[in-house]
Structures are given as C-alpha cells and as structure tokens.
Design a protein around this motif. Sequence first.
Motif, PDB file in Angstrom:
ATOM      1  N   VAL A 128      12.225  -3.819  -5.616  1.00  0.00           N
ATOM      2  CA  VAL A 128      11.494  -2.852  -6.420  1.00  0.00           C
ATOM      3  C   VAL A 128      10.016  -3.089  -6.112  1.00  0.00           C
ATOM      4  O   VAL A 128       9.570  -4.230  -6.047  1.00  0.00           O
ATOM      5  CB  VAL A 128      11.804  -3.051  -7.921  1.00  0.00           C
ATOM      6  N   ALA A 129       9.276  -2.046  -5.885  1.00  0.00           N
ATOM      7  CA  ALA A 129       7.860  -2.117  -5.502  1.00  0.00           C
ATOM      8  C   ALA A 129       7.685  -2.780  -4.146  1.00  0.00           C
ATOM      9  O   ALA A 129       6.658  -3.379  -3.876  1.00  0.00           O
ATOM     10  CB  ALA A 129       7.022  -2.837  -6.562  1.00  0.00           C
ATOM     11  N   GLY A 130       8.687  -2.650  -3.283  1.00  0.00           N
ATOM     12  CA  GLY A 130       8.571  -3.240  -1.958  1.00  0.00           C
ATOM     13  C   GLY A 130       9.228  -2.432  -0.865  1.00  0.00           C
ATOM     14  O   GLY A 130       9.461  -2.943   0.212  1.00  0.00           O
ATOM     15  N   GLY A 131       9.540  -1.182  -1.129  1.00  0.00           N
ATOM     16  CA  GLY A 131      10.201  -0.369  -0.126  1.00  0.00           C
ATOM     17  C   GLY A 131       9.317   0.019   1.038  1.00  0.00           C
ATOM     18  O   GLY A 131       9.775   0.214   2.150  1.00  0.00           O
TER      19      GLY A 131
ATOM     20  N   ASP B 196       5.632  -1.005   3.023  1.00  0.00           N
ATOM     21  CA  ASP B 196       4.510  -1.938   3.168  1.00  0.00           C
ATOM     22  C   ASP B 196       3.165  -1.232   3.030  1.00  0.00           C
ATOM     23  O   ASP B 196       2.148  -1.873   2.785  1.00  0.00           O
ATOM     24  CB  ASP B 196       4.571  -2.647   4.529  1.00  0.00           C
ATOM     25  N   ARG B 197       3.167   0.085   3.213  1.00  0.00           N
ATOM     26  CA  ARG B 197       1.914   0.849   3.211  1.00  0.00           C
ATOM     27  C   ARG B 197       1.548   1.402   1.843  1.00  0.00           C
ATOM     28  O   ARG B 197       0.421   1.801   1.615  1.00  0.00           O
ATOM     29  CB  ARG B 197       2.015   2.014   4.197  1.00  0.00           C
ATOM     30  N   PHE B 198       2.498   1.463   0.930  1.00  0.00           N
ATOM     31  CA  PHE B 198       2.274   2.141  -0.342  1.00  0.00           C
ATOM     32  C   PHE B 198       1.673   1.193  -1.370  1.00  0.00           C
ATOM     33  O   PHE B 198       2.063   0.035  -1.460  1.00  0.00           O
ATOM     34  CB  PHE B 198       3.586   2.732  -0.876  1.00  0.00           C
ATOM     35  N   GLY B 199       0.745   1.691  -2.179  1.00  0.00           N
ATOM     36  CA  GLY B 199       0.111   0.895  -3.231  1.00  0.00           C
ATOM     37  C   GLY B 199       0.849   1.037  -4.549  1.00  0.00           C
ATOM     38  O   GLY B 199       0.589   1.955  -5.324  1.00  0.00           O
ATOM     39  N   TYR B 200       1.796   0.144  -4.788  1.00  0.00           N
ATOM     40  CA  TYR B 200       2.593   0.187  -6.012  1.00  0.00           C
ATOM     41  C   TYR B 200       1.764  -0.249  -7.214  1.00  0.00           C
ATOM     42  O   TYR B 200       0.879  -1.097  -7.095  1.00  0.00           O
ATOM     43  CB  TYR B 200       3.816  -0.727  -5.879  1.00  0.00           C
ATOM     44  N   THR B 201       2.077   0.288  -8.385  1.00  0.00           N
ATOM     45  CA  THR B 201       1.378  -0.096  -9.605  1.00  0.00           C
ATOM     46  C   THR B 201       1.792  -1.497 -10.039  1.00  0.00           C
ATOM     47  O   THR B 201       2.886  -1.967  -9.728  1.00  0.00           O
ATOM     48  CB  THR B 201       1.704   0.868 -10.765  1.00  0.00           C
ATOM     49  N   GLY B 202       0.920  -2.134 -10.794  1.00  0.00           N
ATOM     50  CA  GLY B 202       1.248  -3.421 -11.385  1.00  0.00           C
ATOM     51  C   GLY B 202       2.467  -3.314 -12.276  1.00  0.00           C
ATOM     52  O   GLY B 202       3.282  -4.232 -12.346  1.00  0.00           O
ATOM     53  N   ALA B 203       2.603  -2.175 -12.969  1.00  0.00           N
ATOM     54  CA  ALA B 203       3.755  -1.962 -13.847  1.00  0.00           C
ATOM     55  C   ALA B 203       5.061  -2.076 -13.069  1.00  0.00           C
ATOM     56  O   ALA B 203       6.009  -2.715 -13.520  1.00  0.00           O
ATOM     57  CB  ALA B 203       3.659  -0.593 -14.511  1.00  0.00           C
ATOM     58  N   LEU B 204       5.116  -1.487 -11.895  1.00  0.00           N
ATOM     59  CA  LEU B 204       6.337  -1.540 -11.100  1.00  0.00           C
ATOM     60  C   LEU B 204       6.514  -2.914 -10.471  1.00  0.00           C
ATOM     61  O   LEU B 204       7.631  -3.423 -10.379  1.00  0.00           O
ATOM     62  CB  LEU B 204       6.333  -0.443 -10.032  1.00  0.00           C
ATOM     63  N   LYS B 205       5.409  -3.527 -10.074  1.00  0.00           N
ATOM     64  CA  LYS B 205       5.489  -4.859  -9.466  1.00  0.00           C
ATOM     65  C   LYS B 205       6.051  -5.899 -10.425  1.00  0.00           C
ATOM     66  O   LYS B 205       6.704  -6.843  -9.999  1.00  0.00           O
ATOM     67  CB  LYS B 205       4.112  -5.301  -8.972  1.00  0.00           C
TER      68      LYS B 205
END
Length: 135
Positions: free
Chosen positions: A70-73, A75-84
């Motif tokens: 989750v939050a790692g699909g 490498d280029r996308f900036g995932y939110t802290g909430a998802l991380k």
Amino acid sequence: MLLLAGCGDGDRAARLKAAGPNPSLDALMRVADADAGARTFGQCLACHTIGKGELDRAGPNLHGIMGKPVAGGSDRFGYTGALKTVGGVWNRPTMDRWLTSPQRFAPGTRMTFAGLSDPLARADVIAYLEREGRE
C-alpha cells in the motif's frame, strides 16, 4: 480463476444467487466478472492508468498493483502520509476496504472517489485489477 464470467450485467442476478445469501468476499470473488470490473474501472481512468509502463496521472498507475505495498505501487507517485501509515499490501480484503471508502481506509488521503457501495462491483473491479496486472 473466475467462475460464471459473463458478458455484461445481464448475469448479475445469477452471479449474486451463485454467491449465496450474505456472501463473503471469497464467495463474491468466485463469481466476479473482470469484464464487468473493466466497465466499472472506466470511472477510475480519469485519474489512473493501468497499462504496463504507462505514466501516473493524478493517481498512480495500477498495473500489477495487487500484491504490492500500500502506498508503494509506483516509485514515481507521491503518496500521502495518510496512505503511507496504513501499511500492508494490496490483496483482496485490503482492496475491498479501499474500494468501499478510501476516506475511511486512509483518513486524510487525497483520493476524492467516494467508493463503491456494491460488494459485487468491488469484487468485479478486484478481478479486473488481478487480470490486468499479470505480466
């Protein structure tokens, strides 16, 4: 493997009947239709790509997402802290919870999609994601 995969929503009632009363996610996945999931996924295409090697949009590319962190699909996308902070990997139960309500799954996520209330539609989308993620 998909059981009773049909050509459209015309088989919806039969698929629900085959899943049994108050079906579990496993029962729904046995009757899930990846083609129906592809049609439902059409609304996701405004923000997501799914083809291998395609670029991220407002959301990450979802090719091969099942089994990835989750939050790692991407490498280029900036995932939110909430998802991380959610942790884990995208599997059927995790994706089902996400598709039900992204905001409940990860409060504070930027995902504006309200969710899919229909459990069979969620199973169909999961079947589609699994099919499209094969290498």
